[in-house]
Motif scaffolding. Sequence first.
Motif, short mmCIF file in Angstrom:
data_model
loop_
_atom_site.label_atom_id
_atom_site.label_comp_id
_atom_site.label_asym_id
_atom_site.label_seq_id
_atom_site.Cartn_x
_atom_site.Cartn_y
_atom_site.Cartn_z
N SER A 57 0.85 -1.18 0.00
CA SER A 57 0.00 0.00 0.00
C SER A 57 0.89 1.24 0.00
O SER A 57 2.10 1.14 0.22
CB SER A 57 -0.92 0.01 1.22
OG SER A 57 -1.81 1.12 1.18
N LYS A 58 0.29 2.39 -0.25
CA LYS A 58 1.04 3.65 -0.23
C LYS A 58 0.07 4.80 -0.11
O LYS A 58 -1.13 4.67 -0.41
CB LYS A 58 1.89 3.79 -1.49
CG LYS A 58 1.11 3.71 -2.80
CD LYS A 58 2.05 3.74 -3.99
CE LYS A 58 1.28 3.60 -5.30
NZ LYS A 58 2.20 3.61 -6.47
N GLU A 59 0.58 5.93 0.34
CA GLU A 59 -0.24 7.13 0.48
C GLU A 59 -0.14 8.02 -0.75
O GLU A 59 -1.11 8.67 -1.14
CB GLU A 59 0.18 7.91 1.73
CG GLU A 59 -0.09 7.17 3.03
CD GLU A 59 0.42 7.94 4.24
OE1 GLU A 59 -0.41 8.41 5.03
OE2 GLU A 59 1.66 8.06 4.38
N ASP A 63 5.49 6.90 -3.51
CA ASP A 63 5.90 6.00 -2.44
C ASP A 63 5.99 4.55 -2.93
O ASP A 63 5.28 4.15 -3.86
CB ASP A 63 4.92 6.06 -1.27
CG ASP A 63 4.88 7.43 -0.62
OD1 ASP A 63 5.86 8.19 -0.79
OD2 ASP A 63 3.87 7.74 0.05
N TYR A 65 6.00 2.12 -0.31
CA TYR A 65 5.24 1.49 0.77
C TYR A 65 4.93 2.56 1.80
O TYR A 65 5.32 3.73 1.65
CB TYR A 65 6.02 0.33 1.41
CG TYR A 65 7.50 0.61 1.59
CD1 TYR A 65 7.96 1.51 2.55
CD2 TYR A 65 8.44 -0.03 0.79
CE1 TYR A 65 9.30 1.78 2.71
CE2 TYR A 65 9.80 0.24 0.95
CZ TYR A 65 10.22 1.13 1.91
OH TYR A 65 11.55 1.39 2.06
N ILE A 66 4.23 2.17 2.84
CA ILE A 66 3.86 3.11 3.89
C ILE A 66 4.84 3.00 5.05
O ILE A 66 5.10 1.90 5.56
CB ILE A 66 2.42 2.84 4.38
CG1 ILE A 66 1.43 3.21 3.27
CG2 ILE A 66 2.11 3.63 5.65
CD1 ILE A 66 -0.02 3.00 3.63
N ARG A 92 -0.35 1.69 11.59
CA ARG A 92 0.12 3.01 11.15
C ARG A 92 -1.03 3.99 11.32
O ARG A 92 -2.05 3.89 10.62
CB ARG A 92 0.57 2.94 9.70
CG ARG A 92 0.74 4.27 8.99
CD ARG A 92 1.78 5.20 9.61
NE ARG A 92 2.39 6.04 8.60
CZ ARG A 92 1.84 7.15 8.10
NH1 ARG A 92 0.67 7.56 8.57
NH2 ARG A 92 2.47 7.85 7.17
N ALA A 95 -2.89 7.53 8.64
CA ALA A 95 -2.60 7.20 7.24
C ALA A 95 -3.60 7.92 6.34
O ALA A 95 -4.80 7.97 6.62
CB ALA A 95 -2.70 5.69 7.03
N PRO A 98 -4.88 5.30 2.14
CA PRO A 98 -3.95 4.25 1.68
C PRO A 98 -4.54 3.46 0.52
O PRO A 98 -5.74 3.17 0.49
CB PRO A 98 -3.77 3.38 2.93
CG PRO A 98 -5.01 3.59 3.72
CD PRO A 98 -5.41 5.01 3.49
#
Length: 294
Positions: A57-59, A63, A65-66, A92, A95, A98
């Motif tokens: 996943s990522k924001e 990115d 990853y997170i 996390r 976030a 995501p």
Amino acid sequence: MAVLLAILVNLAIQPALAREKGTTQYGAGLIVNVPFPESDVTQAVKEVIQNGIIRGSKEYERDQYITGAEVATSARGFPAWQESGTVFYKVRTHALDPRNFKESGDVGTLAVRYVVQPQGDKNTVVRIDAIFIEDFRHTVHPSNGSVEGAEYKDIHDHLEALNALKQEAAAVGQRSSVNEKLLRNEESVPSLPAQNRTNSESAAALAKEEMAQPTALTETPQEQLRKLRRQVERVVKPPGAPLKASPFRSAKTLTSLPSGTEVLIVITTPYWLGVETHQGQHGWISRDDLELAP
């Protein structure tokens, strides 16, 4: 007529199955039976939950990853685990939208749950589930499986590295045992008593010995042992280096080794070396942080 009806039913079912197969499944989680004992799997999971990142996943688009994830003893959105096994959590907070969670579009907490369940002495079941909980509406958004798959791959890589380290350590131990035996045998050979011989007899004996010697000089067991040690010993470069739990930059740092620390190589990879310190601690160091012993 029955045959024709069966054909029509089959033709009608196939597109439906195709659509179902292509549909993204949310909330299914991941369950894998791995051929490793519970102790190894638990160690790998602990290393992964401590790496501070959540893969899959990522924001933001840039990115990979997170980051900023932390170890937790529980996670909002997951009910208390009632089945067998050991449960671990990585969360996390804050976030932002995501990726790979169903209809996520707000700020909230991303949580991953890992369950380790032993299956006999040699196998272990790993269960991974990921969810995103909005801070404002407290809505729970299930994952499409990307996080679970990526986190499991990380666990699997750690297991493979751990297994390779054990195998190489055993091989090095066997080689060291053989060299120690050679050294003991060499030291146990009694020296020949001095002979009272005339000069001519001594010269003849010396000539005979020289003829019996091979043309190439042979190494003594002590010399072989010194050469072997030079091949497997390295020194930490200035200003020092972190000793990692696994051959990954994101892996947990076990300790920081100061410059000049001597280590013994027990396994090699293209970019990392599995090492043992004189204190008996095992870990991984980047090749770039080591140099040959003087």
